[in-house]
Design an enzyme around this catalytic site. Structure first.
Site, mmCIF file in Angstrom:
data_model
loop_
_atom_site.group_PDB
_atom_site.id
_atom_site.type_symbol
_atom_site.label_atom_id
_atom_site.label_comp_id
_atom_site.label_asym_id
_atom_site.label_seq_id
_atom_site.Cartn_x
_atom_site.Cartn_y
_atom_site.Cartn_z
ATOM 1 N N ARG A 68 4.003 0.685 -6.746
ATOM 2 C CA ARG A 68 3.946 -0.290 -5.652
ATOM 3 C C ARG A 68 2.817 -1.302 -5.843
ATOM 4 N NH1 ARG A 68 6.453 1.796 -1.076
ATOM 5 N NH2 ARG A 68 4.939 1.003 0.391
ATOM 6 N N TRP A 93 -3.341 -2.072 -1.531
ATOM 7 C CA TRP A 93 -3.007 -3.363 -2.129
ATOM 8 C C TRP A 93 -3.549 -4.384 -1.143
ATOM 9 C CZ3 TRP A 93 0.693 -7.469 -1.429
ATOM 10 C CH2 TRP A 93 0.933 -8.203 -2.598
ATOM 11 N N LYS A 104 17.447 -18.573 -11.906
ATOM 12 C CA LYS A 104 17.735 -17.135 -11.827
ATOM 13 C C LYS A 104 18.872 -16.770 -12.772
ATOM 14 C CE LYS A 104 14.820 -15.948 -10.298
ATOM 15 N NZ LYS A 104 13.732 -16.647 -9.770
ATOM 16 N N GLU A 143 16.390 -23.326 -8.248
ATOM 17 C CA GLU A 143 15.993 -21.919 -8.273
ATOM 18 C C GLU A 143 17.205 -21.036 -8.578
ATOM 19 O OE1 GLU A 143 13.435 -20.384 -8.606
ATOM 20 O OE2 GLU A 143 13.784 -18.364 -7.877
ATOM 21 N N GLU A 149 17.658 -16.881 -16.383
ATOM 22 C CA GLU A 149 16.689 -15.833 -16.715
ATOM 23 C C GLU A 149 17.323 -14.464 -16.931
ATOM 24 O OE1 GLU A 149 14.153 -16.344 -13.163
ATOM 25 O OE2 GLU A 149 12.525 -16.029 -14.561
ATOM 26 N N CYS A 192 0.838 -1.200 0.000
ATOM 27 C CA CYS A 192 0.000 0.000 0.000
ATOM 28 C C CYS A 192 0.875 1.253 0.000
ATOM 29 C CB CYS A 192 -0.866 0.055 1.248
ATOM 30 S SG CYS A 192 -1.971 -1.323 1.424
ATOM 31 N N HIS A 220 26.169 -39.839 -13.201
ATOM 32 C CA HIS A 220 25.518 -40.740 -14.157
ATOM 33 C C HIS A 220 25.338 -40.075 -15.523
ATOM 34 C CE1 HIS A 220 24.786 -43.768 -11.074
ATOM 35 N NE2 HIS A 220 24.411 -42.780 -10.283
ATOM 36 N N LYS A 233 6.110 -11.051 -16.755
ATOM 37 C CA LYS A 233 5.905 -11.265 -15.319
ATOM 38 C C LYS A 233 4.733 -12.213 -15.077
ATOM 39 C CE LYS A 233 6.842 -10.468 -10.971
ATOM 40 N NZ LYS A 233 7.982 -11.245 -10.455
ATOM 41 N N ASN A 263 -0.682 0.996 6.052
ATOM 42 C CA ASN A 263 0.025 0.001 5.244
ATOM 43 C C ASN A 263 0.567 -1.033 6.206
ATOM 44 O OD1 ASN A 263 1.747 -1.460 3.604
ATOM 45 N ND2 ASN A 263 3.294 0.152 3.468
ATOM 46 N N GLY A 264 0.254 -2.321 5.967
ATOM 47 C CA GLY A 264 0.756 -3.375 6.840
ATOM 48 C C GLY A 264 -0.349 -4.318 7.255
HETATM 49 C C1 F6R Z 1 10.957 -16.904 -12.351
HETATM 50 C C2 F6R Z 1 9.619 -16.471 -12.655
HETATM 51 C C3 F6R Z 1 8.701 -17.401 -13.361
HETATM 52 C C4 F6R Z 1 7.431 -17.549 -12.519
HETATM 53 C C5 F6R Z 1 6.389 -18.398 -13.249
HETATM 54 C C6 F6R Z 1 5.154 -18.598 -12.397
HETATM 55 O O1 F6R Z 1 11.746 -15.888 -11.844
HETATM 56 O O2 F6R Z 1 9.261 -15.378 -12.328
HETATM 57 O O3 F6R Z 1 9.303 -18.650 -13.548
HETATM 58 O O4 F6R Z 1 7.791 -18.113 -11.297
HETATM 59 O O5 F6R Z 1 6.046 -17.794 -14.458
HETATM 60 O O6 F6R Z 1 4.561 -17.398 -12.078
HETATM 61 P P1 F6R Z 1 3.503 -17.287 -10.908
HETATM 62 O O7 F6R Z 1 4.204 -17.579 -9.636
HETATM 63 O O8 F6R Z 1 2.979 -15.893 -11.018
HETATM 64 O O9 F6R Z 1 2.443 -18.309 -11.173
#
Ligand code: F6R
Length: 624
Positions: A33, A81, A501, A497, A504, A3, A520, A619, A107-108
């Site tokens: 935000r 939010w 990263k 993970e 990506e 928020c 293997h 995103k 906010n919180g």
């Molecule tokens: C990795 C990333 C993507 C999301 C994936 C799922 O950094 O951002 O791999 O994790 O597209 O997205 P959500 O979590 O929004 O379902």
């Protein structure tokens, strides 16, 4: 994060436009935000408290409610939010008391709002929204009734709150002041001449002033057009009595800074990219995530504990969090559990039924593959629990129950703080379900949960100790074509993970593999200088990983390890090591992932890429 709050106290005409307009323009700078509703409150020159608020985006809400035309000397604005109560006109801030003489924006998360609300209801107060925030104006009203001044009533109300908050309040009974309080959520003072601001973030007032004071937790006070008062609140609240919440003055003058950021830099909190900002925001985000869990887990844990199977589905980073969750359901709760990539889930969901639970993990709550898995699981009669960061998004809407991470909006495309939030929630649920099923005892549960609660401060430490080193190693990694990330047990999804990263944002081919499986096949790729990153989360891992490290070392790989402090056996074998704080094994992924996030970020930057906008990625993915 999350928020956005703006508050202003001004002399007449000082800001060159109506106060409503100033607030509206300031809120515009907080849009980044993320928000679903907008609202503002202002005391007009005629002494009327005007509150206008609605679900929707700022420009549309403004066109509908026209709050820019109101003028006055004090006012507050808010972008919401949602965390408690769906986005709606009524749940939008500011909130008011029964008489309509106080307006509060927040906010919180107020963790103890339910017990406060029950007591206020008993005392005859009427609530209109489902929010946690609304208790604050009613508490102020109650204490004013008992004879306290508005400021005393505000401080007393704040002293009764548990959880996270940045609060601003205006009151018809003290028309020249905006009261404020800060606990965990951010709040900043902007000092002007003939006016003063409060805001969640600096861009909100940067057009008017660049003299700022970042408030600290436990500080309360008020602004007027002529000055700023900051006090430190003492802990005791004294309950619903006339006792005053004591406070002592704070000398803040030495903390006031002049900043020379552009609004764009300010939105990123001075960081060059949102990804870095979000990595650094993890301690705060996790604190909010954990503080919001107690209530919802009371509903969810009994359902999990009696399930036959728990399937955890997600895509990308959310899949990696799902893997951690499923391993913990198996190990802490002895529940048969498996993680599935959302787009593959349909092949496995045939066997789920009434006694099974499917947890759908999705930061955005909109990923179509995960949504389709939710629909299929529901069709087959399973109970579906959504774990999302966006209130009222599609996946929570279609699920039977929802848990929100409350990590604040994530703007960088690569998920960072939402991953640690997802993992924290799943770890918490698995440990709780384990205790309920008698697999682990209360002491063990306390150990895991205690380490989750320590995670925010441990992450801060890891970042401050290692950021510089990681930057240097990233400079070397930047010249490589490929890398392996190897781990065992929980270390494997952490490695996955880490590798994702790096792929990506730095566009380096990175493959995660079970360390024991590497011999293997994949080991054929190893040659001198090939980067191999090992994740060890505990001593036991270390023992098993030792021989895998030796195998790589014999082939002259460049070996990097993330391992608990004190794992000499590993430390002496590897080229570069990040010694992490020793933690309970089950809670460690939340902290041990952080060096990998920074490594990917700095490798991307050193290659000249923009980590906030990786090529080919979006995103939110709403196509199958
Ligand atoms: C990795 C990333 C993507 C999301 C994936 C799922 O950094 O951002 O791999 O994790 O597209 O997205 P959500 O979590 O929004 O379902």
């Amino acid at each position: 994060m999350a928020c956005g709050i703006v508050a202003v106290a001004t002399e007449p005409g000082r800001l060159g436009k109506a106060l409503g307009r100033v607030i509206r323009d300031s809120l515009k700078y907080l849009e980044y935000r993320g928000y679903d509703s907008v609202g503002f409150a202002l005391i007009t020159n005629e002494g009327e408290l005007v509150i206008r608020k609605s679900k929707g985006m700022l420009d549309l809400v403004e066109a509908k409610l026209g709050f820019s035309y109101y003028d006055g000397l004090v006012g507050i604005g808010h972008t919401r939010w949602a965390t408690h109560g769906a986005p709606s006109d009524i749940n939008s801030h500011p909130h008011t008391d029964c008489k309509g003489s106080v307006a509060v924006a927040h906010n919180g998360i107020i963790e103890n709002y339910l017990s406060l609300k029950e007591e206020l209801l008993r005392r005859g107060h009427t609530f209109t929204s489902e929010t946690d925030t609304e208790v604050v104006p009613h508490l102020m009203e109650e204490f004013k009734k008992l004879g306290l001044t508005p400021y005393e009533a505000f401080k007393k109300a704040v002293s009764m709150l548990r959880g996270a908050y940045a609060l601003v309040a205006i009151d018809l009974d003290e028309r020249d002041k905006v009261f404020f309080a800060k606990g965990t959520s951010p709040l900043i003072v902007g000092f002007g001449s003939g006016f003063n601001f409060l805001a969640s973030d600096i861009p909100a007032f940067l057009r008017y002033t660049n003299r700022v004071l970042v408030l600290m937790d436990g500080e309360v006070g008020y602004i007027t057009s002529r000055g700023v008062v900051v006090e430190r609140l003492r802990a005791s609240d004294g309950g619903f009595t006339t006792s005053i919440a004591t406070s002592e003055p704070v000398d803040f003058t030495w903390r006031v800074k002049v900043i020379d950021w552009t609004p764009e830099m300010a939105m990123k909190g001075g960081y060059p990219h949102f990804m870095l900002k979000e990595i650094h925001e993890q301690p705060e985000a996790l604190t909010l995530t954990l503080s919001g869990l107690v209530g919802i887990s009371e509903k969810v844990v009994p359902i999990l504990a009696r399930a036959d199977k728990v399937l955890v589905v997600g895509a990308g980073t959310s899949y990696h969090a799902s893997l951690i969750g499923s391993l913990l359901f198996n190990n802490l709760a002895e529940l048969w559990s498996s993680a599935m990539i959302s787009s593959e889930a349909r092949w496995y969901l045939r066997s789920v039924g009434d006694n099974d639970v499917v947890i759908a993990v999705s930061q955005s709550g909109e990923t179509i593959d995960t949504l389709l898995a939710v629909r299929e699981a529901k069709r087959r009669g399973a109970i579906v629990i959504a774990l999302s960061n966006v209130v009222d998004s599609a996946i929570p809407r279609e699920s039977d129950l929802s848990i929100y991470m409350r990590a604040g909006p994530e703007i960088g495309v690569a998920a960072t703080k939402t991953f640690t939030a997802q993992v924290a929630v799943l770890t918490y649920l698995a440990a709780k379900a384990g205790e309920r099923r008698g697999v682990i005892n209360g002491k063990y549960l306390d150990g895991v949960v205690g380490d989750l609660r320590r995670a925010p401060s441990l992450i801060s430490r890891v970042i401050s100790v290692y950021e510089g080193r990681i930057r240097r190693i990233a400079g070397m990694l930047a010249s490589k074509q490929s890398a392996f990330y190897l781990g065992r047990g929980l270390g494997l999804p952490v490695s996955m993970e880490g590798a994702l990263k790096l792929k990506e944002v730095a566009y380096i081919h990175a493959e995660a593999y079970p360390a024991g499986e590497s011999k293997h096949g994949p080991i054929a790729l190893i040659e001198e200088g090939f980067p191999v990153v090992f994740t060890s989360l505990g001593r036991e891992d270390g023992e098993l990983l030792k021989s895998n490290i030796e195998e790589m070392k014999a082939r002259y790989a460049w070996i990097i390890a993330v391992t608990p402090k004190g794992s000499e056996e590993i430390t002496k074998l590897v080229d570069d090591v990040f010694e992490m704080p020793p933690m309970k094994y089950e809670a460690s992924p939340v902290v041990y992932i952080v060096p990998y996030q920074l490594l990917a970020y700095y490798t991307a930057v050193s290659k000249g890429y923009d980590p906030d906008k990786p090529r080919n990625l979006a995103k939110t993915v709403t196509v199958v």
